[in-house]
Design a protein around this motif. Structure first.
Motif, mmCIF file in Angstrom:
data_model
loop_
_atom_site.group_PDB
_atom_site.id
_atom_site.type_symbol
_atom_site.label_atom_id
_atom_site.label_comp_id
_atom_site.label_asym_id
_atom_site.label_seq_id
_atom_site.Cartn_x
_atom_site.Cartn_y
_atom_site.Cartn_z
ATOM 1 N N THR A 13 0.860 -1.185 0.000
ATOM 2 C CA THR A 13 0.000 0.000 0.000
ATOM 3 C C THR A 13 0.896 1.235 0.000
ATOM 4 O O THR A 13 1.843 1.295 0.777
ATOM 5 C CB THR A 13 -0.864 0.011 1.286
ATOM 6 O OG1 THR A 13 -1.598 -1.198 1.357
ATOM 7 C CG2 THR A 13 -1.820 1.192 1.309
ATOM 8 N N PRO A 14 0.622 2.224 -0.867
ATOM 9 C CA PRO A 14 1.436 3.440 -0.827
ATOM 10 C C PRO A 14 1.345 4.116 0.548
ATOM 11 O O PRO A 14 0.264 4.219 1.121
ATOM 12 C CB PRO A 14 0.812 4.331 -1.905
ATOM 13 C CG PRO A 14 0.017 3.419 -2.773
ATOM 14 C CD PRO A 14 -0.411 2.277 -1.898
ATOM 15 N N LYS A 38 -6.698 11.481 3.251
ATOM 16 C CA LYS A 38 -6.947 10.187 3.891
ATOM 17 C C LYS A 38 -8.444 9.870 3.881
ATOM 18 O O LYS A 38 -8.846 8.759 3.568
ATOM 19 C CB LYS A 38 -6.387 10.196 5.315
ATOM 20 C CG LYS A 38 -6.609 8.911 6.087
ATOM 21 C CD LYS A 38 -5.886 7.723 5.473
ATOM 22 C CE LYS A 38 -6.125 6.455 6.251
ATOM 23 N NZ LYS A 38 -5.919 5.249 5.449
ATOM 24 N N SER A 44 -6.910 2.671 0.900
ATOM 25 C CA SER A 44 -6.041 2.405 -0.244
ATOM 26 C C SER A 44 -4.646 2.999 -0.028
ATOM 27 O O SER A 44 -3.702 2.663 -0.737
ATOM 28 C CB SER A 44 -6.652 2.953 -1.534
ATOM 29 O OG SER A 44 -6.784 4.356 -1.471
ATOM 30 N N ILE A 45 -4.521 3.887 0.961
ATOM 31 C CA ILE A 45 -3.224 4.495 1.278
ATOM 32 C C ILE A 45 -3.027 4.546 2.794
ATOM 33 O O ILE A 45 -3.979 4.372 3.552
ATOM 34 C CB ILE A 45 -3.104 5.941 0.739
ATOM 35 C CG1 ILE A 45 -4.233 6.817 1.317
ATOM 36 C CG2 ILE A 45 -3.107 5.974 -0.774
ATOM 37 C CD1 ILE A 45 -3.844 8.237 1.583
ATOM 38 N N LYS A 46 -1.765 4.808 3.198
ATOM 39 C CA LYS A 46 -1.469 5.087 4.605
ATOM 40 C C LYS A 46 -0.774 6.437 4.656
ATOM 41 O O LYS A 46 -0.027 6.788 3.732
ATOM 42 C CB LYS A 46 -0.517 4.041 5.184
ATOM 43 C CG LYS A 46 -1.134 2.684 5.378
ATOM 44 C CD LYS A 46 -0.110 1.744 6.011
ATOM 45 C CE LYS A 46 -0.695 0.352 6.111
ATOM 46 N NZ LYS A 46 0.262 -0.686 5.766
ATOM 47 N N VAL A 72 6.474 9.569 -0.721
ATOM 48 C CA VAL A 72 5.609 8.408 -0.920
ATOM 49 C C VAL A 72 6.498 7.177 -1.048
ATOM 50 O O VAL A 72 7.410 7.145 -1.880
ATOM 51 C CB VAL A 72 4.727 8.551 -2.186
ATOM 52 C CG1 VAL A 72 3.933 7.269 -2.426
ATOM 53 C CG2 VAL A 72 3.783 9.738 -2.050
ATOM 54 N N LYS A 74 6.607 2.905 -1.465
ATOM 55 C CA LYS A 74 5.871 1.708 -1.850
ATOM 56 C C LYS A 74 6.854 0.549 -1.771
ATOM 57 O O LYS A 74 7.924 0.616 -2.364
ATOM 58 C CB LYS A 74 5.286 1.847 -3.253
ATOM 59 C CG LYS A 74 4.375 0.685 -3.583
ATOM 60 C CD LYS A 74 3.410 1.016 -4.695
ATOM 61 C CE LYS A 74 2.466 -0.158 -4.872
ATOM 62 N NZ LYS A 74 1.536 0.069 -5.931
ATOM 63 N N LEU A 95 -0.633 10.050 -5.273
ATOM 64 C CA LEU A 95 -0.888 8.764 -4.605
ATOM 65 C C LEU A 95 -1.573 7.777 -5.544
ATOM 66 O O LEU A 95 -1.229 6.597 -5.555
ATOM 67 C CB LEU A 95 -1.711 8.986 -3.343
ATOM 68 C CG LEU A 95 -0.932 9.614 -2.175
ATOM 69 C CD1 LEU A 95 -1.869 10.127 -1.113
ATOM 70 C CD2 LEU A 95 0.069 8.626 -1.604
ATOM 71 N N GLU A 96 -2.526 8.265 -6.325
ATOM 72 C CA GLU A 96 -3.253 7.366 -7.238
ATOM 73 C C GLU A 96 -2.329 6.739 -8.275
ATOM 74 O O GLU A 96 -2.542 5.622 -8.714
ATOM 75 C CB GLU A 96 -4.395 8.116 -7.938
ATOM 76 C CG GLU A 96 -5.592 8.295 -7.012
ATOM 77 C CD GLU A 96 -6.715 9.123 -7.632
ATOM 78 O OE1 GLU A 96 -6.457 9.874 -8.600
ATOM 79 O OE2 GLU A 96 -7.849 9.021 -7.118
ATOM 80 N N TYR A 98 0.436 5.508 -7.750
ATOM 81 C CA TYR A 98 1.149 4.373 -7.140
ATOM 82 C C TYR A 98 0.223 3.262 -6.649
ATOM 83 O O TYR A 98 0.664 2.303 -6.035
ATOM 84 C CB TYR A 98 2.047 4.850 -5.993
ATOM 85 C CG TYR A 98 3.118 5.769 -6.502
ATOM 86 C CD1 TYR A 98 4.144 5.292 -7.320
ATOM 87 C CD2 TYR A 98 3.086 7.127 -6.227
ATOM 88 C CE1 TYR A 98 5.117 6.139 -7.834
ATOM 89 C CE2 TYR A 98 4.059 7.987 -6.733
ATOM 90 C CZ TYR A 98 5.066 7.484 -7.537
ATOM 91 O OH TYR A 98 6.016 8.322 -8.048
ATOM 92 N N LEU A 99 -1.081 3.399 -6.903
ATOM 93 C CA LEU A 99 -2.026 2.364 -6.452
ATOM 94 C C LEU A 99 -1.977 1.155 -7.381
ATOM 95 O O LEU A 99 -1.685 1.272 -8.549
ATOM 96 C CB LEU A 99 -3.458 2.918 -6.401
ATOM 97 C CG LEU A 99 -3.711 3.946 -5.317
ATOM 98 C CD1 LEU A 99 -5.138 4.460 -5.395
ATOM 99 C CD2 LEU A 99 -3.445 3.379 -3.933
#
Length: 99
Positions: A13-14, A38, A44-46, A72, A74, A95-96, A98-99
């Motif tokens: 999770t990124p 958040k 989907s992220i932390k 970020v 990963k 962030l998206e 890296y999903l």
């Protein structure tokens, strides 16, 4: 903190790490923006916060020269780094990717 940090950023999770300081004005501006990020992206992220004054070796390791600096991660690797305050849409876009 260090071993924990490594474990957290090693996830698939990124993980957005916010390097901040209590005395930093822009950091206070960024905090509610990160909360919105958040809230909109959910699990989907932390997002974790690292106080550079309490963790100088961690800040040095990732060449954090100013605060706020967001990195970020990963799977344990830093993928993106930016200093300063960004708007929610820009942080979400990063962030998206890296999903």
């Amino acid at each position: 903190m260090k071993s924990n940090f490594k474990k957290i950023v090693s996830s698939a999770t990124p993980v957005l790490v916010d390097f901040y300081a209590d005395w930093c004005g822009p950091c206070k501006v960024l905090a509610p923006i990160l909360k919105e990020v958040k809230d909109s992206m959910g699990d989907s992220i932390k997002i974790i916060k690292i106080d550079v004054d309490k963790n100088p070796s961690l800040a040095a390791k990732y060449q954090v020269r100013g605060v706020p600096t967001m990195i970020v991660f990963k799977e344990g690797k830093p993928m993106w780094q930016q200093s300063g305050v960004l708007q929610k849409k820009d942080i979400v876009r990063v962030l998206e990717s890296y999903l």
